[in-house]
Design a protein around this motif. Structure first.
Motif, PDB file in Angstrom:
ATOM      1  N   LEU A  11     -20.221  80.923 -99.583  1.00  0.00           N
ATOM      2  CA  LEU A  11     -20.586  79.526 -99.861  1.00  0.00           C
ATOM      3  C   LEU A  11     -21.076  78.836 -98.583  1.00  0.00           C
ATOM      4  N   LEU A  12     -20.469  79.198 -97.452  1.00  0.00           N
ATOM      5  CA  LEU A  12     -20.894  78.584 -96.191  1.00  0.00           C
ATOM      6  C   LEU A  12     -22.316  78.998 -95.796  1.00  0.00           C
ATOM      7  N   LYS A  13     -22.733  80.230 -96.195  1.00  0.00           N
ATOM      8  CA  LYS A  13     -24.093  80.679 -95.817  1.00  0.00           C
ATOM      9  C   LYS A  13     -25.067  80.628 -96.992  1.00  0.00           C
ATOM     10  N   ARG A  14     -24.754  79.824 -98.012  1.00  0.00           N
ATOM     11  CA  ARG A  14     -25.558  79.827 -99.254  1.00  0.00           C
ATOM     12  C   ARG A  14     -27.034  79.506 -99.022  1.00  0.00           C
ATOM     13  N   ASP A  15     -27.326  78.697 -97.990  1.00  0.00           N
ATOM     14  CA  ASP A  15     -28.725  78.321 -97.744  1.00  0.00           C
ATOM     15  C   ASP A  15     -29.578  79.500 -97.270  1.00  0.00           C
ATOM     16  N   LYS A  16     -28.908  80.564 -96.797  1.00  0.00           N
ATOM     17  CA  LYS A  16     -29.658  81.735 -96.298  1.00  0.00           C
ATOM     18  C   LYS A  16     -29.995  82.720 -97.416  1.00  0.00           C
TER      19      LYS A  16
END
Ligand SMILES: [Zn+2]
Length: 297
Positions: A229-234
């Motif tokens: 969830l913390l790296k969802r933008d990637k």
């Protein structure tokens, strides 16, 4: 002057309250059963089998660990869709008290019921490999008895791809998947290498696996969900672009007979039918109806 001060104080207090309210961060989770920790045989995944009461608890424990990780990472709402068989596997009393459960079947979008463009991310828990995979627990594609393979625009897809494209239709990325090691490999190949995977067992055959210690499996699920969830933008959504050619190969020639009666459907081989759709959801729904027809034969 005093009145002006009062208005200013009220306005400031209002903006502080607004800022402290979290922006919505919704996550959709689809949970199947074959890739759940502990599960190695269909004697555990069918409602009338001896060990089913244990397997449905393992299913809740796997998905609860994921919910826990998502909440720690800042999710404001988690919706979990029970996606196996009757879709009434998880007992509400075993389920995480801070998440919402979609239970029961049939549902128009089946394993993906509940998803829409308001979700920031999608997660697959307890998923399994496509039909015809070596050393993978209970490999199949939608229906073990009816389907040999499903191809869309020439690409053979496991359920994680077929359902991943529904998430992609709504521009929602699939950020994490759990299952056996082989299913995790299929997820990276099809959905992209950035997806976070949590392998909770190593398949030794269709009906055997080496399980991770329970604590380690649940730690991977919770940490995986948090990191994902913390790296969802990637992570990019998995999109299939129209026109979409669906090619369905059944297990037997008889199973192709009823689907071939539909005007949109062409029989292209003894066991194979095809059709084309310009909208993925429309194609997906027709595919489900065709599989139901084939299964009834
Ligand atoms: Zn299943």
């Amino acid at each position: 002057m005093k009145r002006m001060m009062m208005i200013l104080i009220i306005l400031m207090a209002f903006s502080i309250i607004q800022a402290s309210e979290k922006a919505p961060l919704k996550v959709f989770v689809s949970v199947d059963m074959e890739g759940i920790w502990g599960v190695v045989h269909s004697d555990q995944t069918s409602a009338d089998s001896r060990d089913y009461s244990y397997a449905r608890k393992w299913m809740a424990e796997d998905v609860n660990a994921v919910v826990e990780g998502l909440l720690e990472a800042g999710a404001t709402e988690v919706v979990v869709n029970d996606s196996h068989g009757s879709m009434r596997n998880i007992l509400p009393q075993d389920f995480h008290p801070k998440a919402s459960l979609i239970s029961g079947s049939p549902k128009p979008l089946s394993m993906m019921q509940g998803i829409d463009g308001s979700f920031a991310a999608c997660i697959f828990v307890g998923y399994h490999a496509k039909a015809g995979t070596t050393s993978s627990v209970l490999d199949h594609t939608i229906s073990g008895s009816a389907m040999k393979s499903i191809k869309i625009n020439g690409l053979e897809l496991p359920e994680l791809g077929i359902n991943g494209a529904i998430a992609g239709y709504f521009k929602v990325p699939v950020i994490m998947l759990s299952g056996d090691a082989e299913t995790c490999r299929q997820a990276k190949t099809i959905l992209g290498s950035e997806i976070v995977t949590a392998d909770v067992k190593e398949g030794l055959g269709r009906f055997a696996a080496r399980l991770l210690p329970a604590d380690e499996a649940r730690r991977r699920l919770k940490e995986g969900a948090k990191q994902a969830l913390l790296k969802r933008d990637k992570i990019a959504p998995f999109m299939l672009n129209p026109p979409l050619n669906f090619e369905l190969e059944f297990q037997t020639s008889a199973q192709a007979e009823m689907p071939a009666l539909l005007p949109q459907v062409k029989r292209t081989g003894p066991r194979t039918v095809t059709f084309t759709a310009n909208d993925y959801l429309e194609g997906f729904k027709l595919m489900r109806a065709i599989i139901a027809l084939a299964s009834a034969t």
